[in-house]
Scaffold this active site. Sequence first.
Site, PDB file in Angstrom:
ATOM      1  N   CYS A  94       2.064  -5.001  -0.514  1.00  0.00           N
ATOM      2  CA  CYS A  94       2.725  -4.336   0.612  1.00  0.00           C
ATOM      3  C   CYS A  94       4.105  -4.913   0.907  1.00  0.00           C
ATOM      4  CB  CYS A  94       1.792  -4.392   1.826  1.00  0.00           C
ATOM      5  SG  CYS A  94       2.044  -3.053   2.983  1.00  0.00           S
ATOM      6  N   HIS A 194      -4.141  -3.026   0.074  1.00  0.00           N
ATOM      7  CA  HIS A 194      -4.781  -4.242   0.563  1.00  0.00           C
ATOM      8  C   HIS A 194      -6.265  -3.930   0.645  1.00  0.00           C
ATOM      9  CE1 HIS A 194      -3.140  -2.127   4.157  1.00  0.00           C
ATOM     10  NE2 HIS A 194      -4.339  -2.338   4.627  1.00  0.00           N
TER      11      HIS A 194
END
EC number: 6.3.5.13
Lengths: 262, 423
Positions: A94, A194
């Site tokens: 991310c 994630h």
Amino acid sequence: MATSKFKVVLVYPDLLGTYGDSGNAEILVRRATLRGVDAELRVVHSQERLDDSGDVYVLGGGEDGPQQAAVDALRRDGVLKEVHQQGRQILAICAGFQIIGESFATSDVDNVPGLGLIPVVTRRGRQRRCVGELLCEASSELGIALLSGYENHGGQTEILDGNPLGRVIRGVGNRYEDTQDGYLSDNVIASYAHGPLLARNPALADRLLERVHGLELESLRRRDIGIEAENLRRERIKEVQGNKGSVRTLMRRLTQPNSRTV
Amino acid sequence: MISRKVSGFTRFLAGPLATIVGRASRASGRGSGEAVAGLILNRLDPGGIERISRDKSIVLVSATNGKTTTTAMCVSVLSKVAPVFTNASGNNMTPGVALALENSNKSKIGVLEVDEAHLGEVARRTGAQWLVLMNLSRDQLDRISEVKSLALRWKKLIDQNPEISVIANVSDPHIHFATMNCNKVVRVALGNQWKLDSTVCPVCDSALEFGKNEFYRCIDCDFRMPTAKYSFESEVLYRDKSAIGTVHVGLPGHFNACNGALAAILGIEWGLSPEDALLSVSKVRTVAGRYDTIEHKGLSLTTLMAKNPAGWQALIDMLASDERDIVIGINARVADGRDTSWLYDVDFGRFSTRRVICFGDRRWDIGLRLSYANVDHEVVESFERALSHVVGSEAVVVGNYTAFQDARSTLRVSSRPNINGGV
Ligand SMILES: [Zn+2]
């Protein structure tokens, strides 16, 4: 292999740790330990100098402010760039993925210089934020069929040169315009997934360990960890692929207290 | 929301209709009837909130953690002043507020729990006079914005409405940030156990430094912990550095004592004596089923709710000293947030000497998390099955939002609060 050492450096969890990202570092260490490798987790906060003796560097997600602070600190520090040039492994998720690219955008600034370790640029998204389950077909060289995760990002990332980690089956991944997620090179694994990524994709954790040790690892399938990871993975993939929008799900959504539109 | 003109007749019908639907929905076992009733009400009578709240005094309580408990305690305290109306736990968005107002009758004081992301809308529409703000930390990141943008929205609300008074826990840097320009702020230093979400300065994004006594300051600009009028240490409440009483709460955990301190301060600022305010706080024993102990098939079960890392942290501190088995339920439905990544931000390793049993839609997420944390545990498919795995006669049941509700309904007890405020 019992004599080999293995060090995972968790980079700035105070700034880059929004989505349980320390989990990825913890998982790497545990999976190495279970194979009899003498493994160590080194946590480095943003006020400290980065450890230059790691085998794997783990960078996670962060909000705008912390992301900016992290890129500034990493540039001043210089160690991450150095170890990357030496071929040490980097796992970047991310905001961490955006930071190691050439540039990224926050909600105030368009063109924040990144560390330039990989040839990707991230621009501000004009469409809806990308939030939800992410399912990808992994790059064939990994020898893993599917990668499962959860994405939550606004930024849109374009790969200027090189390969993605996977091809998106469900979700958005790097950007709306193509069907790629993440970035893969000899020593970088980057992704918007994630969840944490390595919890849902234990084989990816093992590939990373193998890259460091150059050995094929014994399977952990028979252990509790192996069984639970397999169950989690199966359940997540089924959820994404299967019965979307069944009547029961719809009813549950409508009648749930607190149900809200996003 | 629909903002078209509504006829007087529809408005006239809205209240009774909402009540009927609420009852029917509850009777059919579809969970909280209030949620549905509130939605209908808000649609049929979109100006109702503004109209009814016009001649009421409204206090809004918001935070990531502790808002339900603090609301119940504030209700208990202000009931010393006049009859108080409130909303049901979980029904803390605009429709829930609409319903609470509809049912407020002659009560002139409303203490309402409000979802962090809905505070601005509810405050503007009710013309709230008071806010009680406790903390902000990561929670449901798939739905609620990042912590800093929430704090910014709160700040804007407070900056644009200078007539609002705020009881603010300034030990949390984001709460201080939101209230820093407020003339009518009552600053309280409660201490801050969860710092992972306040690592950078909310003003300039440089690092925040924490020093002695929870003091914080930015390394670059002049943002720093302000002087607080009230402080709270070792269960003693101080005003301008003099002790004014001890906070005794009927609920476990230091975090509940902090919630009690805030509620007492609200009462004191409303003119109650510290003795009266603190006594009322001590009378709250269970809140929407949390901290309740239930006898079920020979087991004595304490039911607790924890739904994010900061909440779990506080609970783990509280449970550190006992030895009971722990039953953990994790779901990821809309009300819980769809993303379970936060489980890796909780230090479950501290349960390494305990027996843990996992259930819920996302039992494999929590099971695997516990494996990686080296915690002995079992994963079972239902709450009932989990109870059959408890060794001994006592256990602690911890669920996130909907897992907690599921467990409570299996135990055939309500997770709805005592609307009367329990005094
Ligand atoms: Zn600053």
